[in-house]
Design a protein around this motif. Structure first.
Motif, PDB file in Angstrom:
ATOM      1  N   ARG A  19      58.252  -8.845 -16.173  1.00 49.85           N
ATOM      2  CA  ARG A  19      59.394  -8.292 -15.455  1.00 49.85           C
ATOM      3  C   ARG A  19      60.603  -9.232 -15.509  1.00 49.85           C
ATOM      4  O   ARG A  19      61.747  -8.783 -15.662  1.00 49.85           O
ATOM      5  CB  ARG A  19      58.995  -8.009 -14.001  1.00 49.85           C
ATOM      6  CG  ARG A  19      57.834  -7.022 -13.852  1.00 49.85           C
ATOM      7  CD  ARG A  19      57.483  -6.813 -12.388  1.00 49.85           C
ATOM      8  NE  ARG A  19      58.587  -6.202 -11.662  1.00 49.85           N
ATOM      9  CZ  ARG A  19      58.808  -4.896 -11.601  1.00 49.85           C
ATOM     10  NH1 ARG A  19      57.995  -4.054 -12.223  1.00 49.85           N
ATOM     11  NH2 ARG A  19      59.832  -4.418 -10.921  1.00 49.85           N
ATOM     12  N   GLN A  58      61.445   0.240 -10.591  1.00 52.82           N
ATOM     13  CA  GLN A  58      60.732   1.251 -11.374  1.00 52.82           C
ATOM     14  C   GLN A  58      61.200   1.253 -12.825  1.00 52.82           C
ATOM     15  O   GLN A  58      60.404   1.423 -13.749  1.00 52.82           O
ATOM     16  CB  GLN A  58      60.923   2.635 -10.745  1.00 52.82           C
ATOM     17  CG  GLN A  58      60.226   2.784  -9.380  1.00 52.82           C
ATOM     18  CD  GLN A  58      60.406   4.177  -8.816  1.00 52.82           C
ATOM     19  OE1 GLN A  58      61.369   4.883  -9.125  1.00 52.82           O
ATOM     20  NE2 GLN A  58      59.458   4.581  -7.973  1.00 52.82           N
ATOM     21  N   SER A  78      59.611  -1.692 -14.582  1.00 50.12           N
ATOM     22  CA  SER A  78      58.208  -1.394 -14.920  1.00 50.12           C
ATOM     23  C   SER A  78      58.126  -0.459 -16.121  1.00 50.12           C
ATOM     24  O   SER A  78      57.279  -0.632 -16.998  1.00 50.12           O
ATOM     25  CB  SER A  78      57.506  -0.765 -13.714  1.00 50.12           C
ATOM     26  OG  SER A  78      57.464  -1.662 -12.622  1.00 50.12           O
ATOM     27  N   ALA A  87      56.388  -1.375 -19.737  1.00 50.90           N
ATOM     28  CA  ALA A  87      55.294  -0.544 -20.255  1.00 50.90           C
ATOM     29  C   ALA A  87      55.650   0.041 -21.621  1.00 50.90           C
ATOM     30  O   ALA A  87      54.816   0.056 -22.540  1.00 50.90           O
ATOM     31  CB  ALA A  87      54.978   0.579 -19.258  1.00 50.90           C
TER      32      ALA A  87
END
Length: 562
Positions: free
Chosen positions: A348, A367, A370, A374
């Motif tokens: 992050r 969010q 993340s 991903a």
């Protein structure tokens, strides 16, 4: 900061930064400087503030003779450096004032001359085919003549370290012959590049104690230790260090000027350049690489593009707290910058720091962070690589932050088709047709190119330029293809392909470039994905530029542009 040597002696002429790029550096395979190139290199080195610039070997090479003639005629104006002519001592059995090579050194009009002399008895006897007495006389006679003509003289003791280990008394006799005759500096040369730092330090310290001479150091990089050997020599008594820009030189090269200066200034507290020059280190390194027509070494210490680049998530987490935790110095001091690379190793913190480079505050969008982490991990597992494709990564980040307001391509694709034709005369031509929706209108364009990607690019431009006039300033400047991990039993042509496309914008202030990536089993589709990202990024740049211009016209505050 006081200008002193490690032993406390004031700097100035007490310490020499001596550059030999134009002579020793030019011996690197692949480098061939023109006289104009040599004048340009000397100008940049002088602007950086080195003390001495060795221009070449007049009399031995016509190009070097011309260089000194043009320099003397006023084509080279030096503010900081002294120009140095390099050459050999008189030949055995020849008077110094009758030796044409020595006369050429005087004719160069250089006020400083560096003489090379063999200091290894094996070389004296086998290569020069003379004895130590005559060899020392060759040194003394030549130095004395040059000094009588008003020249300052440095003595390069060739093969000194090897010679000292074989027969120390002969090596020291050669030094004594030169210094007694008037040489200012005895330069100890690791000509074969075989020494290691502790041995160099030991010998330099011992020679300094035994002779009391002013010593210099010249190191080749055959053990990968030229910079370390040079610094070790300075720490044990050398006050004259010879280097080449970017470590250019014969075989494995020489001590890198920029790494040596970086170490002297930041690690030994020796401000060996004029005030304000240290920040020019990176720019000068890259400029001299361009003149040599050699791509800059991205991993070069201090000045490389990757010298302060961080890839591991652990590093990024610490850098987010304090950049000094994983940087040995502030990169801006040498004109470089810190970069964070976002890859499958990223966490992050890496994404947040990279977002900040793009002007995105991701700290308030957990969010989105993340999602980016991903997506990057997933795509890199498929063969994508974002560390060399910042533009694709920025588009991904902006989409994650605001899907509705994400940068969009200036068209919608209906279809594309590419065919390749080999004609009877042997010419191979690719033809591409694109069918797009542009501003609510259906547009079809067909263009030819020297390959499928060139044809696709041309067709896109043909279709889009009427509604996107900024596209005239955007060029596809580089295209790279890599085959990724073919499956067991597959041929390379059946593997996944990664394409990197570099684009440039000639209308951008100071120029501008960006790189995008595409991955697919089909090389044309991989290229298409990279091209679409490139045009999307270009459209975003144009929108940002126009908003900034509108804001300036209306008197509103400036809008940051990338």
């Amino acid at each position: 900061m006081s200008r002193t040597t490690p032993t406390g002696t004031p700097l100035g002429d007490a310490f020499h930064v001596y550059d030999t790029t134009l002579r020793d550096g030019a011996q690197r395979e692949g480098i061939s400087y023109s006289v104009t190139d040599k004048l340009a290199v000397a100008g940049h080195l002088d602007a950086l503030g080195v003390g001495f610039i060795e221009g070449g070997w007049p009399g031995a090479l016509p190009k070097d003779t011309e260089f000194f003639a043009r320099a003397a005629a006023g084509e080279l104006e030096l503010r900081h450096a002294a120009l140095v002519a390099f050459g050999a001592t008189r030949k055995a059995g020849v008077r110094a004032d009758e030796d044409p090579q020595v006369r050429a050194l005087l004719d160069s009009e250089a006020r400083v001359v560096t003489l090379v002399a063999k200091s290894d008895r094996r070389h004296i006897e086998r290569a020069l085919r003379t004895d130590v007495v005559e060899s020392c006389a060759m040194v003394a006679d030549t130095v004395a003549l040059l000094r009588a003509e008003g020249r300052r003289v440095f003595l390069d003791a060739e093969h000194f370290f090897d010679g000292y280990l074989f027969d120390p008394e002969t090596a020291l006799r050669v030094l004594d012959a030169g210094v007694t005759a008037g040489a200012d500096v005895a330069v100890l040369c690791d000509t074969n590049g075989g020494m290691l730092p502790l041995r160099v330090a030991e010998i330099v310290g011992e020679v300094a104690k035994r002779t009391g001479f002013r010593l210099g150091i010249h190191c080749q990089d055959d053990t990968g230790c030229a910079v370390a050997n040079s610094i070790a020599a300075v720490q044990t008594g050398a006050t004259h260090v010879q280097c080449t820009a970017n470590g250019y030189g014969e075989r494995a090269g020489n001590a890198d000027l920029f790494a040596v200066i970086g170490n002297l200034v930041t690690k030994l507290d020796m401000p060996v350049l004029p005030e304000g020059s240290f920040v020019e280190l990176t720019r000068t390194a890259h400029t001299l690489a361009e003149i040599a027509n050699i791509a800059p070494d991205t991993h070069q210490a201090y000045v490389g593009a990757s010298a302060f680049a961080h890839k591991a998530g652990l590093h990024a987490s610490a850098i987010k707290v304090d950049p000094e935790l994983y940087n040995h110095m502030d990169p801006t001091v040498v004109g470089n910058g810190q970069r964070v690379l976002v890859t499958e190793m990223a966490g992050r913190a890496s994404v947040e720091l990279k977002g900040a480079e793009f002007g995105l505050d991701l700290a308030g969008h957990p969010q989105a962070v993340s999602a980016v982490v991903a997506t990057v991990k997933e795509r890199e597992a498929q063969g994508w690589s974002f560390e060399a494709a910042d533009a694709s990564l920025e588009l991904l980040m902006r989409t994650a932050v605001d899907a509705d307001g994400a940068p969009a391509a200036p068209f919608e694709l209906e279809s594309y088709r590419v065919i390749t034709e080999r004609r009877a005369d042997g010419e191979v031509v690719a033809e591409a047709t694109v069918k797009l929706a542009v501003d609510g209108h259906r547009v079809i364009a067909t263009e030819e190119g020297n390959g499928p990607v060139n044809a696709l690019d041309a067709a896109l431009r043909s279709a889009l330029t009427p509604s996107c006039p900024w596209l005239r300033d955007v060029d596809l400047s580089d295209y790279k293809v890599r085959i990724l991990n073919p499956k067991q039993g597959d041929h390379g042509t059946q593997a996944v392909t990664r394409v990197l496309v570099e684009s440039t914008d000639s209308a951008a202030e100071g120029g501008g470039s960006w790189t995008t990536v595409g991955v697919h089993g089909n090389v044309v589709e991989a290229s298409w994905l990279a091209l679409v990202d490139a045009l999307t990024f270009a459209a975003q740049r144009d929108q940002t530029r126009r908003r900034a211009q509108d804001g300036a016209c209306s008197g509103s505050g400036p809008i940051a542009t990338r």
